[in-house]
Each structure stands twice: as structure tokens, then as C-alpha cells.
Design a protein around this motif. Structure first.
Motif, short mmCIF file in Angstrom:
data_model
loop_
_atom_site.label_atom_id
_atom_site.label_comp_id
_atom_site.label_asym_id
_atom_site.label_seq_id
_atom_site.Cartn_x
_atom_site.Cartn_y
_atom_site.Cartn_z
N THR A 65 67.02 91.16 71.01
CA THR A 65 67.16 92.10 70.32
C THR A 65 68.54 92.68 70.62
OG1 THR A 65 64.70 92.79 70.51
CG2 THR A 65 66.08 94.36 69.81
N ILE A 66 68.90 92.97 69.48
CA ILE A 66 70.36 93.66 69.60
C ILE A 66 70.53 95.10 68.68
CG2 ILE A 66 71.19 92.21 67.67
CD1 ILE A 66 74.05 92.27 69.02
N THR A 67 70.94 96.11 69.57
CA THR A 67 71.24 97.43 68.90
C THR A 67 72.34 97.47 67.81
OG1 THR A 67 72.30 98.42 70.67
CG2 THR A 67 69.94 98.50 70.85
N ASN A 68 72.46 98.49 67.08
CA ASN A 68 73.42 98.80 66.06
C ASN A 68 74.67 98.92 67.19
OD1 ASN A 68 75.03 99.10 64.09
ND2 ASN A 68 74.14 101.33 63.68
N GLY A 69 74.54 99.27 68.17
CA GLY A 69 75.77 99.42 69.15
C GLY A 69 76.23 98.12 69.87
N MET A 106 71.63 79.31 70.57
CA MET A 106 70.84 78.61 71.49
C MET A 106 71.39 77.42 72.22
SD MET A 106 67.01 79.30 69.29
CE MET A 106 67.66 77.89 67.98
N ASN A 107 71.23 77.68 73.60
CA ASN A 107 72.01 76.63 74.34
C ASN A 107 70.99 75.85 75.36
OD1 ASN A 107 74.64 76.78 73.02
ND2 ASN A 107 75.26 78.22 74.58
N SER A 108 71.20 74.80 75.85
CA SER A 108 70.26 74.25 76.61
C SER A 108 68.88 74.11 76.34
CB SER A 108 70.40 74.87 78.17
OG SER A 108 72.03 74.73 78.65
N LEU A 109 68.53 73.60 74.95
CA LEU A 109 67.45 73.77 74.64
C LEU A 109 66.39 72.95 75.13
CD1 LEU A 109 68.52 74.23 70.85
CD2 LEU A 109 66.85 75.84 72.00
N LYS A 110 65.05 73.55 75.35
CA LYS A 110 63.90 72.87 76.21
C LYS A 110 62.89 72.44 75.06
CE LYS A 110 64.88 75.54 80.41
NZ LYS A 110 64.36 76.47 81.23
N ALA A 111 62.02 71.72 75.41
CA ALA A 111 60.79 71.42 74.40
C ALA A 111 60.06 72.54 74.10
CB ALA A 111 59.90 70.28 75.16
N ASP A 130 62.70 86.82 79.31
CA ASP A 130 63.02 86.16 80.63
C ASP A 130 63.18 84.66 80.21
OD1 ASP A 130 61.02 88.13 83.07
OD2 ASP A 130 63.07 88.36 82.13
N SER A 131 62.33 84.11 79.47
CA SER A 131 62.51 82.68 79.31
C SER A 131 63.71 82.10 78.71
CB SER A 131 61.25 82.16 78.43
OG SER A 131 61.44 82.80 77.09
N VAL A 132 64.60 82.80 78.20
CA VAL A 132 65.71 82.50 77.50
C VAL A 132 66.91 82.90 78.01
CG1 VAL A 132 64.48 82.18 75.28
CG2 VAL A 132 65.92 84.19 75.58
N LYS A 133 66.89 84.28 78.98
CA LYS A 133 68.01 84.40 79.57
C LYS A 133 69.14 83.20 80.22
CE LYS A 133 66.35 89.13 80.72
NZ LYS A 133 65.90 90.05 81.89
N GLY A 134 70.29 83.56 79.71
CA GLY A 134 71.38 82.62 80.24
C GLY A 134 71.46 81.37 79.39
N ARG A 135 70.59 81.24 78.49
CA ARG A 135 70.47 80.26 77.75
C ARG A 135 70.83 80.66 75.89
NH1 ARG A 135 66.42 77.10 76.49
NH2 ARG A 135 64.97 78.51 77.21
N PHE A 136 70.29 81.66 75.54
CA PHE A 136 70.57 82.24 74.41
C PHE A 136 71.24 83.39 74.47
CE2 PHE A 136 66.00 80.72 72.42
CZ PHE A 136 66.34 79.39 72.86
N THR A 137 72.20 83.60 73.22
CA THR A 137 73.05 84.72 73.15
C THR A 137 72.77 85.50 71.45
OG1 THR A 137 74.56 83.63 74.54
CG2 THR A 137 75.28 85.78 73.15
#
Length: 121
Positions: free
Chosen positions: A50-54, A82-87, A61-68
């Protein structure tokens, strides 16, 4: 009144990357939070990021450090890198936006139609 269109899904090998886009159009005054969700076959839909207007962000937790997640307010567009994608990232990905309608006629959460991401060798 408001349309959200996702793009960028596809088939990628484990360890690969994809960039999803979601463009909002229609009778929009402003957009508050925008989020990416996903739903794997046989599972419930879950929040990914999620990203706010600001610009504040929150990730599962499952995507932290891999997704932006990022957004371009001028284009009413949100991205999910999405980086370092997993099955286990295989799912239909949806964007959702909290929109204030033009002329302040109301507000609501709008959803895109989804884009398939498949991670497989």
C-alpha cells in the motif's frame, strides 16, 4: 466513473523480475491510498503493498525487500516492482484505489480487473 487498468503481468522464471502498472482514469479529483492485492488459486485475496498520497508505504511480510510500490500522482498511476520472484508469488494481482470523485461528488474504493503473474521454470 473511475476505471483502473493493470498491465505488466506475465510468465517469469523464479528469480526474475516484473513491473506492474495500474492507471486510473475517469472522474477523479484525487486519490488517497492505492494498494496492490493478489489472489492465488484456491486462496483468499491478500494485501501485498500500500502507498499513501504522501508516499508512505506498507508491505506484506512475504514481499518485504523484494517488492517496491511507487506512484506518479500526476499520471494517477501506481507501480509494483517485483524482484526475486518465487513460485509462491504466482497469483492474479489487483490494484485498488481510494478515490475522491471530481466535483467532490463522493468517494469510494475502485478495483482493477487484475493481471496474471505466473512464476515458473
Amino acid at each position: 466513473q473511475v476505471q483502473l487498468v493493470e498491465s505488466g503481468g506475465g510468465l517469469v522464471q523464479p528469480g526474475g523480475s516484473l513491473r506492474l502498472s495500474c492507471a486510473a482514469s475517469g472522474s477523479i479529483f484525487s486519490i488517497n491510498d492505492i494498494a496492490w492485492y493478489r489472489q492465488a488459486r484456491g486462496k483468499e485475496r491478500e494485501s501485498v503493498a500500500t502507498i499513501t498520497n504522501g508516499g508512505s508505504t506498507n508491505y506484506a511480510d512475504s514481499v518485504k525487500g523484494r517488492f517496491t510500490i511507487s506512484r506518479d500522482n500526476g499520471k494517477n498511476t501506481v507501480y509494483l516492482q517485483m524482484n526475486s520472484l518465487k513460485a509462491e508469488d504466482t497469483a492474479v494481482y489487483y490494484c485498488a484505489a481510494d478515490v475522491i470523485l471530481a466535483s467532490l461528488r463522493g468517494a469510494g474504493r475502485y478495483w482493477g480487473q487484475g493481471t496474471q503473474v505466473t512464476v515458473s521454470s
